[in-house]
Enzyme design. Structure first.
Site, PDB file in Angstrom:
ATOM      1  N   ASP A 195       0.863  -1.189   0.000  1.00  0.00           N
ATOM      2  CA  ASP A 195       0.000   0.000   0.000  1.00  0.00           C
ATOM      3  C   ASP A 195       0.893   1.230   0.000  1.00  0.00           C
ATOM      4  O   ASP A 195       1.654   1.453   0.943  1.00  0.00           O
ATOM      5  CB  ASP A 195      -0.909  -0.004   1.237  1.00  0.00           C
ATOM      6  N   ARG A 226      -0.211   4.439  -0.353  1.00  0.00           N
ATOM      7  CA  ARG A 226      -0.981   5.667  -0.167  1.00  0.00           C
ATOM      8  C   ARG A 226      -0.442   6.519   0.981  1.00  0.00           C
ATOM      9  O   ARG A 226       0.221   6.024   1.894  1.00  0.00           O
ATOM     10  CB  ARG A 226      -2.454   5.317   0.086  1.00  0.00           C
TER      11      ARG A 226
END
Length: 378
Positions: A309, A311
């Site tokens: 991930d 983000r």
């Protein structure tokens, strides 16, 4: 924000853009200079500029997870955070690059795990050059595959070739500094099917890059003083717009707006331009190809050289602060979002489950979210 930080943000944004268009850039710092080109995009002219700027042999630089796939054995790597609220596998591996592979088409194949294998069966590792981690970080900021051709250089040679120069410190500071510079740049009333009084507010960072949006949803029965529902939603072109069955993004987006409109406190849907958990649409499509070959969504991202991930939830926190939303009831199944917002100073009063049934196509995707990402799907 001081003017020098704005200039630094713009320099990083320009360097990422240069990599995307196939032109090398110089990364500079106390340890010297490194000339860097993205294996995915570099042109023949770009390779010529890199060769002219180089003061040593060019090497292939890969993210560790991509290198492990290429070498067909585990590669030691560190686990670090690219910014508060993110979880990103950091590191780099340098491999000797046979001269025959210093060709744009060959380099694109080396970078892309969906393409053919071109390296020797036993690629030779070599010493890590200065600024290797910075080069990988810059490629990710450009949403390119983290595979680069790099060589030691001098700043004066780069200037002579008119190559853009960027400070390693500025690249590594970017994930924190860019969200801190977000400003509201436009807003308008946009009636939605499920929220007729919705408004959209656009935010842009000082580097002039991509915009993030906040959808403000008024309640049908507003009651002042209540804590609003908030959803942090990463854009998903295939799910949100096309109705893709591979994910649950579309139902989550529309379901969140419906719930906010019906809730006495209303809500805010933070719509982040972080497609594919931060790897971008093109790389998400590559990940889909790998999933069709048997990998799950987490391993597919890693095979591309990205973390599970990528983000940055600091962006969402800064947008909420700008909207004077400091306490939220968070619509999510993702514990990382809870932790990310809390780490960035937003008080999460309550988690509101936001689960949708599988559709027969995305059942494995949902199972992976629960089993490997820890999503609270019960």
């Amino acid at each position: 924000m001081p003017d020098h930080r704005v200039l630094a943000l713009r320099a990083v944004h320009r360097a990422a853009s240069e990599l995307r268009r196939g032109t090398p850039v110089l990364i500079t710092g106390p340890d010297g200079a490194l000339v860097v080109a993205a294996a995915e995009t570099v042109s023949a002219r770009g390779l010529g500029d890199l060769s002219n700027a180089a003061r040593g042999p060019a090497v292939l630089l890969l993210a560790p997870v991509r290198a492990a796939a290429v070498l067909q054995r585990p590669v030691p790597q560190g686990l670090g955070a690219a910014a508060i609220g993110t979880a990103s596998e950091m590191g780099a591996v340098a491999l000797r690059l046979p001269p025959a592979l210093l060709d744009p088409a060959a380099l694109r194949s080396l970078a892309d795990p969906t393409a053919e294998r071109l390296l020797p069966e036993q690629p030779e590792r070599t010493a890590m050059p200065a600024h290797a981690l910075t080069a990988i970080a810059l490629a990710k900021l450009a949403r390119l595959l983290p595979a680069l051709v790099v060589a030691p250089a001098t700043e004066t040679t780069g200037a002579w070739l008119d190559l853009l120069s960027v400070s390693a410190a500025d690249v590594l500071a970017y994930p924190v500094d860019a969200p801190a510079s977000l400003a509201r740049v436009a807003e308008a009333r946009v009636p939605l099917e499920d929220a007729p009084e919705a408004r959209i507010v656009a935010f842009r960072a000082a580097d002039g890059g991509i915009e993030h949006l906040a959808i403000l949803v008024d309640s049908v029965a507003p009651q002042p003083g209540l804590v609003p529902l908030v959803r942090i939603h990463s854009e998903c072109f295939t799910g949100d717009l096309l109705g893709s069955l591979r994910c649950d993004c579309g139902p989550q987006l529309r379901g969140a707006i419906q719930r906010m409109a019906a809730d006495p406190a209303g809500g805010v849907l933070v719509y982040l331009a972080q497609e594919g958990r931060g790897i971008g649409l093109v790389n998400k499509l590559r990940a889909y190809t790998l999933q069709d070959q048997g990998l799950d969504t987490l391993d597919a991202n890693r095979a591309l050289g990205y973390g599970a991930d990528e983000r940055n939830f600091w962006v969402a926190a800064e947008m909420l602060r700008a909207l004077d939303v400091k306490r939220v009831r968070l619509l999510t199944n993702n514990p990382d979002k809870l932790a990310g917002l809390a780490a960035c100073g937003i008080t999460v009063e309550q988690r509101e489950a936001h689960q949708f049934e599988g559709n027969g196509v995305n059942d494995g995707y949902l199972e992976t979210k629960a089993r490997r990402f820890g999503h609270l799907l019960t």
